[in-house]
Scaffold this active site. Structure first.
Site, PDB file in Angstrom:
ATOM      1  N   HIS A 309     -59.671 -17.883 -62.104  1.00  0.00           N
ATOM      2  CA  HIS A 309     -59.999 -17.115 -61.909  1.00  0.00           C
ATOM      3  C   HIS A 309     -61.199 -18.267 -60.987  1.00  0.00           C
ATOM      4  O   HIS A 309     -61.752 -19.279 -62.442  1.00  0.00           O
ATOM      5  CB  HIS A 309     -60.455 -16.372 -63.188  1.00  0.00           C
ATOM      6  CG  HIS A 309     -60.878 -15.066 -62.985  1.00  0.00           C
ATOM      7  ND1 HIS A 309     -62.276 -15.211 -63.604  1.00  0.00           N
ATOM      8  CD2 HIS A 309     -61.142 -13.740 -62.950  1.00  0.00           C
ATOM      9  CE1 HIS A 309     -63.394 -13.377 -62.975  1.00  0.00           C
ATOM     10  NE2 HIS A 309     -62.292 -13.483 -63.151  1.00  0.00           N
ATOM     11  N   ASP A 367     -55.192  -8.950 -63.541  1.00  0.00           N
ATOM     12  CA  ASP A 367     -54.357  -7.918 -61.915  1.00  0.00           C
ATOM     13  C   ASP A 367     -53.221  -8.515 -62.081  1.00  0.00           C
ATOM     14  O   ASP A 367     -52.309  -7.659 -61.772  1.00  0.00           O
ATOM     15  CB  ASP A 367     -54.488  -8.338 -61.155  1.00  0.00           C
ATOM     16  CG  ASP A 367     -56.436  -8.566 -60.650  1.00  0.00           C
ATOM     17  OD1 ASP A 367     -57.009  -8.911 -60.309  1.00  0.00           O
ATOM     18  OD2 ASP A 367     -56.119  -7.017 -60.597  1.00  0.00           O
TER      19      ASP A 367
END
Ligand code: SDX
Length: 433
Positions: A309, A367
């Site tokens: 991320h 996700d």
């Protein structure tokens, strides 16, 4: 606007010094105000991907990437995910505070009464191929809303902005469900005013005219939680796209369509679909080392989707909550021993110990587990990103409204570091080699 700190930053350049104001934030890093840098020093700053750039003031969402914290208007995401529900979180993101009973009831009624779409829109779906990706359909249909709702496209009218906001949040589940129904050749199902937001989406996707459909409360609760976890996330790529589109005065439906287009990318919202496809490709726990090896190999473009991320250099707090939901849903369905969950948990365990992932601070993100739940709820992988887009619509709208109300707001227009040719004379084709 945050107060300017007493101290400033000094830039020494070409024998000159430039004082740059420093603004403090209520949480997180201070910011160095470079708005006059080009005017005063004739230089640009350079920050591809905006890794160190604050594009705006915002009071909606705060992310502490180092410690894996996420706040919506100051409330920790894990508290909201366990105690609140999506429409209450929508109210919080849009208006800044949790609603009282009367405010919540009024808001839920306003949203519920806008869930139907103009009947003419049905014909727009007929123009797509049946195998069109639902994100392609959502992009087109949301962009076309401005052709139907002319009374809520004037961004300078606060009332029209409010109506457009409610319409967008209310209609996006209907539009996404219709895209799904169209892709499987089933008739569209109208929204029902006696269903809550998540239950309505489930019945629009999975009910058929041939028989009654009862929404399963465990499923609707899990879906509502997924909606909450994906609702907003500071200035991510798709939100920045919506803000940039909105900064030109584009109507809200066009701005959200731009956000949907950006979210579709596999590095962003498309990761939930890509992640589940990789988990299925891995198939069994014994094949995990092969994929870890590929993820570590810089010469291999393969990335372990659902990991890493830009901001979180710790566990994504949303992934923690989603992992619990995955356990609950699969436990309820009696499929807790589903191979894919075993692969996901073993992959997570190995990756978190692997020195490459540790060194690059790559943790599971939102996700990684969401696809496992969505598949268990009965959605095909092609619907994973549309569900992310559905959830994020309130965040895009809240950020779009905040941008328009910002007194220092102006059209977004970044500059560049030019690396092309210097001026040269045109050569006729007869004189070229
Ligand atoms: C979302 O911004 C947001 O807030 C987004 C989001 C939201 O709610 O809006 O949180 C939603 O988009 C979550 C992220 C979903 N994407 C994925 O899961 C795709 C896989 N992840 C990567 O593509 C990547 O981690 C990004 C795109 C998410 C972040 O990329 P960055 O910040 O630009 O970091 P990077 O690509 O420069 O990676 C740093 C290093 C690189 O290695 P080096 O060049 O330094 O040698 O880590 C490596 C990368 O190669 N790396 C990975 C990896 N992610 C990063 N290596 C293997 N597998 C991965 N998943």
């Amino acid at each position: 606007m945050t107060k300017v700190k007493s101290e400033s930053a000094t830039l020494s350049l070409k024998g000159k010094s430039f004082e740059l104001p420093v603004h403090s934030s209520s949480l997180g890093p201070d910011v160095i105000d470079i708005r006059n840098l080009y005017r005063d020093a004739n230089v640009f700053t350079y920050d591809p991907g905006y890794t160190s750039t604050a594009s705006c003031d915002s009071s909606i969402t705060f992310i502490d990437g180092e410690n894996g914290k996420l706040l919506y208007r100051g409330y920790p995401i894990e508290q909201l995910a366990r105690a609140s529900h999506y429409l209450e979180v929508c109210y919080l993101l849009l208006y800044g505070d949790l609603p009282n009973r009367e405010q919540l009831e009024d808001f839920e009624t306003r949203v519920t009464r806008h869930t139907m779409v103009h009947e003419q829109l049905l014909f727009l779906y007929r123009g797509f191929r049946r195998d069109a990706h639902p994100m392609a359909i959502a992009c087109g249909v949301v962009g076309a809303l401005s052709a139907f709702y002319h009374d809520s496209t004037d961004v300078n009218d606060p009332l029209q902005r409010e109506i457009a906001s409610i319409r967008m949040i209310a209609k996006i589940p209907t539009i996404a469900a219709m895209a799904y129904k169209y892709s499987i050749g089933q008739p569209f199902v109208y929204p029902r005013n006696d269903h809550d937001y998540a239950s309505n989406f489930l019945q629009m996707c999975f009910s058929v005219p041939a028989e009654d459909y009862r929404v399963n409360s465990v499923m609707s609760r899990a879906l509502d939680r997924i909606f909450m976890l994906h609702a907003d996330h500071e200035q991510n790529a798709s939100t920045s796209t919506v803000r940039l589109a909105g900064s030109s005065g584009a109507n809200p439906f066009a701005c959200v369509a731009a956000g949907i287009a950006c979210l579709w990318g596999p590095a962003h919202g498309g990761a939930n679909q890509a992640c589940l496809e990789i988990l299925k490709e891995i198939g069994t726990v014994d094949r995990i080392p092969e994929y870890i090896k590929r993820a570590r190999d810089r010469s291999d473009p393969f990335r372990l989707m659902g990991f890493g991320h830009r901001v979180y250099k710790n566990y994504d707090p949303r992934a923690q909550v989603i992992k619990e939901s995955a356990d609950e849903v699969l436990d309820y369905l009696g499929t807790k021993d589903k191979p894919i969950l075993k692969v996901a948990k073993e992959l997570e365990r190995i990756a978190l110990q692997d020195d490459y992932f540790v060194e690059k601070r790559l943790y599971p993100n939102v996700d990684f587990y969401s696809g496992i739940i969505l598949e268990a709820l009965g959605f095909p992988t092609s619907m994973f990103t549309p569900i992310f887009a559905l959830s994020r619509t309130v965040g895009w709208i809240a950020q779009w409204k905040e941008m328009l109300a910002d007194p220092v707001q102006k059209i977004g227009r970044p500059r560049q570091r030019y690396t092309g040719m210097s001026t040269r004379e045109y050569v006729r084709i007869s004189d070229r080699p």
